[in-house]
Design a protein around this motif. Structure first.
Motif, mmCIF file in Angstrom:
data_model
loop_
_atom_site.group_PDB
_atom_site.id
_atom_site.type_symbol
_atom_site.label_atom_id
_atom_site.label_comp_id
_atom_site.label_asym_id
_atom_site.label_seq_id
_atom_site.Cartn_x
_atom_site.Cartn_y
_atom_site.Cartn_z
ATOM 1 N N HIS A 110 0.968 -1.241 -0.132
ATOM 2 C CA HIS A 110 0.091 -0.080 0.139
ATOM 3 C C HIS A 110 0.836 1.419 0.058
ATOM 4 C CE1 HIS A 110 -3.898 1.790 0.384
ATOM 5 N NE2 HIS A 110 -3.416 2.790 1.516
ATOM 6 N N GLU A 150 -1.866 7.166 1.140
ATOM 7 C CA GLU A 150 -3.089 6.875 0.880
ATOM 8 C C GLU A 150 -3.996 6.333 1.746
ATOM 9 O OE1 GLU A 150 -2.937 4.617 -2.814
ATOM 10 O OE2 GLU A 150 -1.899 6.454 -4.035
ATOM 11 N N GLY A 151 -4.817 7.258 2.539
ATOM 12 C CA GLY A 151 -5.739 6.742 3.925
ATOM 13 C C GLY A 151 -7.059 7.511 3.264
ATOM 14 N N GLU A 152 -7.634 8.143 4.711
ATOM 15 C CA GLU A 152 -8.778 8.826 4.641
ATOM 16 C C GLU A 152 -8.830 9.916 3.400
ATOM 17 O OE1 GLU A 152 -9.935 9.578 8.495
ATOM 18 O OE2 GLU A 152 -11.628 10.959 7.981
ATOM 19 N N ILE A 196 -0.226 7.587 6.749
ATOM 20 C CA ILE A 196 -1.384 7.052 7.140
ATOM 21 C C ILE A 196 -1.258 6.539 8.552
ATOM 22 C CG2 ILE A 196 -2.291 6.273 4.886
ATOM 23 C CD1 ILE A 196 -0.943 3.604 5.475
ATOM 24 N N ARG A 231 -6.049 8.171 8.353
ATOM 25 C CA ARG A 231 -5.962 6.849 8.593
ATOM 26 C C ARG A 231 -6.347 5.893 7.456
ATOM 27 N NH1 ARG A 231 -2.374 7.864 11.775
ATOM 28 N NH2 ARG A 231 -2.241 7.577 13.990
ATOM 29 N N PRO A 232 -5.896 4.597 7.291
ATOM 30 C CA PRO A 232 -6.344 3.834 6.266
ATOM 31 C C PRO A 232 -7.817 3.465 6.608
ATOM 32 C CG PRO A 232 -4.762 2.695 7.567
ATOM 33 C CD PRO A 232 -4.725 4.251 8.072
ATOM 34 N N HIS A 242 -8.674 0.138 2.287
ATOM 35 C CA HIS A 242 -7.198 0.195 2.434
ATOM 36 C C HIS A 242 -6.705 -0.987 3.400
ATOM 37 C CE1 HIS A 242 -7.881 4.816 1.956
ATOM 38 N NE2 HIS A 242 -7.433 4.360 0.748
ATOM 39 N N ALA A 250 -3.039 -2.224 3.899
ATOM 40 C CA ALA A 250 -2.373 -1.586 5.021
ATOM 41 C C ALA A 250 -2.725 -1.689 6.569
ATOM 42 C CB ALA A 250 -2.432 0.058 4.915
#
Lengths: 279, 435
Positions: free
Chosen positions: B212, B216-218, B242, B251-252, B257, B260
């Motif tokens: 991951h 790339e999270g929220e 993240i 956060r993922p 996600h 992750a």
């Protein structure tokens, strides 16, 4: 520069044609965008006709936006990063359309009873493949998720810009309803060197599955190309629906959709009927 | 679907040899790659599209060919081929072997490498970029399209080396691959350099371990269209790790996600802390993790591998063990793992599993991390199956000091029992067995 025929015939076995097709040519004829989608025929994909319609709409819009913002003009560093963004955007926007549709059109009582798995993950009912191409005078981008075929004819040779996926066997296919569909897209970025292709053919798998082998199917692309040169566009347009019906009746029995993009000969009025058209 | 060369085409080389084009392998933004043969030996040939066949590119290739590869992990340009008719050219390089798979295959779960193979691949990757940078070069375009690894052995091959330039070269056209470029490049404030390579290296290692992207999270989950403004914000103007411990806004998201979230739980604390540093203070050029620290951490990760009774690979988390006294809970069967015997050499703690090998770099800090020519392997006593030992595979004798102070020698080929507290002098270093 181009002439397009888009045709779809329904399977005798399905109440609805679950395939969708769409194309766009702007007034200045700078480019062509084509898309077809094959909504899955299984029982649990009972809204796949809607899913395939959403898929072609999303792809056409995204390609148009990217062309306007010149995203693909200078790919010195390659296409790998951009294609990931494209795939994610297509998948996400399709999901949004599906979720909005579900919010406005919740499952009916009958639909709820079809499959408990679908009740828990309702996006499955919209499952579809997606194939498309953005054709410009400088480059062509081909894209494919799941089964279906893209054939290119140039100098009387047929090639596949995206090879058949060896990981897919029998009727198995990838789908936009897969959670990780964005990682399953395949792309081919082709800078145009010399002449543009004579013909680009996109079709749902109902077409190739109607032939005993791939060679026979590929000959169809050559036949279309020859017919275009010898008989002209109107002849193909007049007859194609009947040819496709015959093909599926004696072949796969599936819905069958194809888009043919012909490069116009110099003596023909380019994109006469299709200009500034979305179909 | 190739356009530049034809199968069976013959390209002359210096008027003596010739290069036979066998088949098309693939294409990218710059050109097409073919399998070719020269004097019956297979090679790869990249041929540039006419627009990309610039004099700058040619000069750059000539320079790279002249200086040679930093190590054997790079599929480095060997020599140029030209077509005087249209002024285009290409270059010959070693052919990537079929057992090497792309990170894309990892992302699509077409390959499932062991943690051991990933750790070895991480060591090789960091080591290779250390050597590249030590030669004053900058890769510019580290991404998962350029790295291939053997999921069994962890060996790597680094492709697309034709965009490498000297560090700080301002006349660059390749700015890197989206998602891998450093925030300062995304913001348009910098050109590729060793510093930006270090960021891309961290992203690539994150992809390898956590499957991951680190940013790339929220925030990513909210993006409707992955266009330039969205990308610039996510990767350039407002990058947030993240698992940033101080900023929890990215956060993922479960269901989007999941890789992750799942993999974060499996790695030991020191690895997680390293990635937290890489994507918090390391978002700025002066906070980047150096190649050597990545290399040593990947090697430490390799040494931390243990096997659960269920057979799953896990990592011993020394930080957690020292704080709580608890062993790692297996990610697969969810039961506590049993700590195997350990070999402590200086600060390094090596888990002793049935398949553990001790390599020269373990016992001699001056030797680079290579996973070949082991100096010791774990052996089971042929009669007493409960007795395990190290067999000396080196050419040197070891000195062993028992808990009672007795000194014995272990000659090459001989064994020493794994008994708590005994010390083994390997020559340059001394290790102690902990059971």
């Amino acid at each position: 520069m181009w002439q397009i025929i888009a045709e779809s015939v329904k399977s005798a076995n399905h109440p609805l044609n679950q395939d969708s097709k769409k194309y766009f040519i702007p007034k200045d004829k700078e480019y062509v965008v084509v898309a077809i989608a094959d909504g899955h025929g299984s029982k649990k994909c009972f809204r796949s006709n809607v899913g395939s319609e959403f898929a072609v709409e999303v792809l056409i819009n995204i390609f148009r936006q990217h062309f306007s913002s010149n995203t693909f003009d200078n790919l010195q560093a390659g296409f790998s990063g951009i294609k990931d963004n494209l795939a994610k955007t297509i998948h996400r926007q399709w999901m949004e359309k599906v979720r909005n549709h579900l919010a406005k059109n919740p499952f009916s009582f009958e639909e709820e009873l079809i499959d408990v798995k679908v009740l828990n993950n309702q996006v499955i009912s919209y499952g579809t493949t997606l194939l498309g191409a953005l054709i410009t005078k400088n480059y062509i981008i081909y894209l494919q998720l799941g089964d279906g075929d893209i054939l290119v004819v140039k100098d009387n040779e047929v090639t596949r810009p995206i090879p058949k996926d060896e990981n897919l066997i029998a009727n198995e296919t990838y789908s936009l309803c897969d959670k990780e569909a964005d990682s399953l897209f395949r792309f081919y970025y082709q800078p145009v060197i010399g002449q543009l292709p004579d013909l680009i053919l996109l079709s749902t798998d109902g077409y190739s599955n109607s032939f005993p082998n791939d060679n026979e199917f590929q000959k169809t692309a050559l036949d279309y190309n020859n017919l275009y040169k010898e008989e002209g566009m109107s002849f193909i347009r007049k007859n194609i629906s009947g040819w496709l019906k015959d093909t599926t009746v004696h072949g796969s029995g599936d819905d069958l959709t194809t888009i043919l993009v012909f490069k116009t000969s110099d003596n023909e009025s380019a994109t006469k009927r299709e200009t500034d058209n979305t179909n | 679907m190739n356009q530049l060369l034809k199968e069976k085409q013959i390209i002359p080389i210096d008027g003596k040899d010739s290069c036979l084009v066998e088949r098309f392998l693939g294409s990218g933004g710059q050109g097409e790659v073919y399998r070719v043969s020269i004097q019956g030996k297979p090679y790869a040939l990249k041929w540039y599209f006419p627009k990309q066949a610039t004099s700058e590119q040619k000069a750059s290739l000539e320079y790279l060919i002249r200086i040679g590869a930093p190590n054997n992990k790079f599929l480095w340009p060997k020599f140029l081929l030209t077509n005087p008719k249209n002024n285009t050219f290409g270059y010959i390089m070693p052919l990537r072997l079929p057992q090497y798979k792309g990170i894309n295959d990892l992302m699509r779960r077409r390959v499932e490498p062991t943690f051991k193979a990933l750790a070895i691949a991480g060591v090789h990757l960091a080591n290779s970029f250390s050597k590249l940078h030590a030669n004053g070069l900058c890769y510019r375009d580290i991404s998962f399209g350029n790295l291939f690894f053997d999921p069994i052995t962890g060996d790597i091959q680094i492709c697309d080396n034709d965009n490498i330039t000297t560090n700080g070269d301002p006349l660059v056209t390749v700015l890197g691959t989206p998602r891998f470029t450093a925030p300062e490049i995304v913001r348009g404030e910098a050109h590729p350099s060793r510093d930006t390579d270090l960021f891309s290296l961290a992203v690539l290692l994150h992809y390898m371990l956590f499957v991951h992207h680190p940013l790339e999270g929220e925030q990513e989950a909210k993006i409707h269209a992955f266009d330039l403004p969205a990308m610039t914000k996510l990767y350039g103007k407002n990058p947030v790790y993240i698992y940033d411990p101080k900023n929890t806004t990215n956060r993922p998201v479960a269901g989007i996600h999941d890789n992750a979230i799942a993999f974060w739980k499996t790695y030991p604390t020191f690895i997680k802390q390293l990635f937290i540093r890489a994507f918090t203070v390391g978002l700025k050029p002066n906070g980047r993790i150096m190649e050597i620290e990545w290399r040593d951490s990947m090697a430490r990760m390799y040494d931390s591998l243990i096997y659960c009774r269920c057979g799953a690979e896990n990592f011993h988390d020394a930080t957690e063990y020292e704080t709580t006294g608890k062993t790692t809970v297996c990610w697969s069967c969810h039961k506590p793992t049993i700590l195997p015997p350990r070999l402590k050499i200086g600060k390094n703690l090596i888990m002793i599993n049935v398949d553990t090998l001790i390599f020269p770099f373990h016992v001699d800090p001056s030797i680079s991390c290579e996973f070949s020519d082991p100096v010791a392997k774990v052996n089971q006593h042929p009669q007493n199956k409960s007795l395990w030992g190290f067999q000396n595979l080196s050419k040197d004798k070891w000195t062993v000091i028992s808990n009672e102070g007795a000194i014995t020698e272990v000659l090459p080929g001989k064994n020493v029992s794994l008994i708590n507290g005994i010390k083994i002098n390997f020559g340059k270093t001394e290790g102690v067995i902990i059971v």
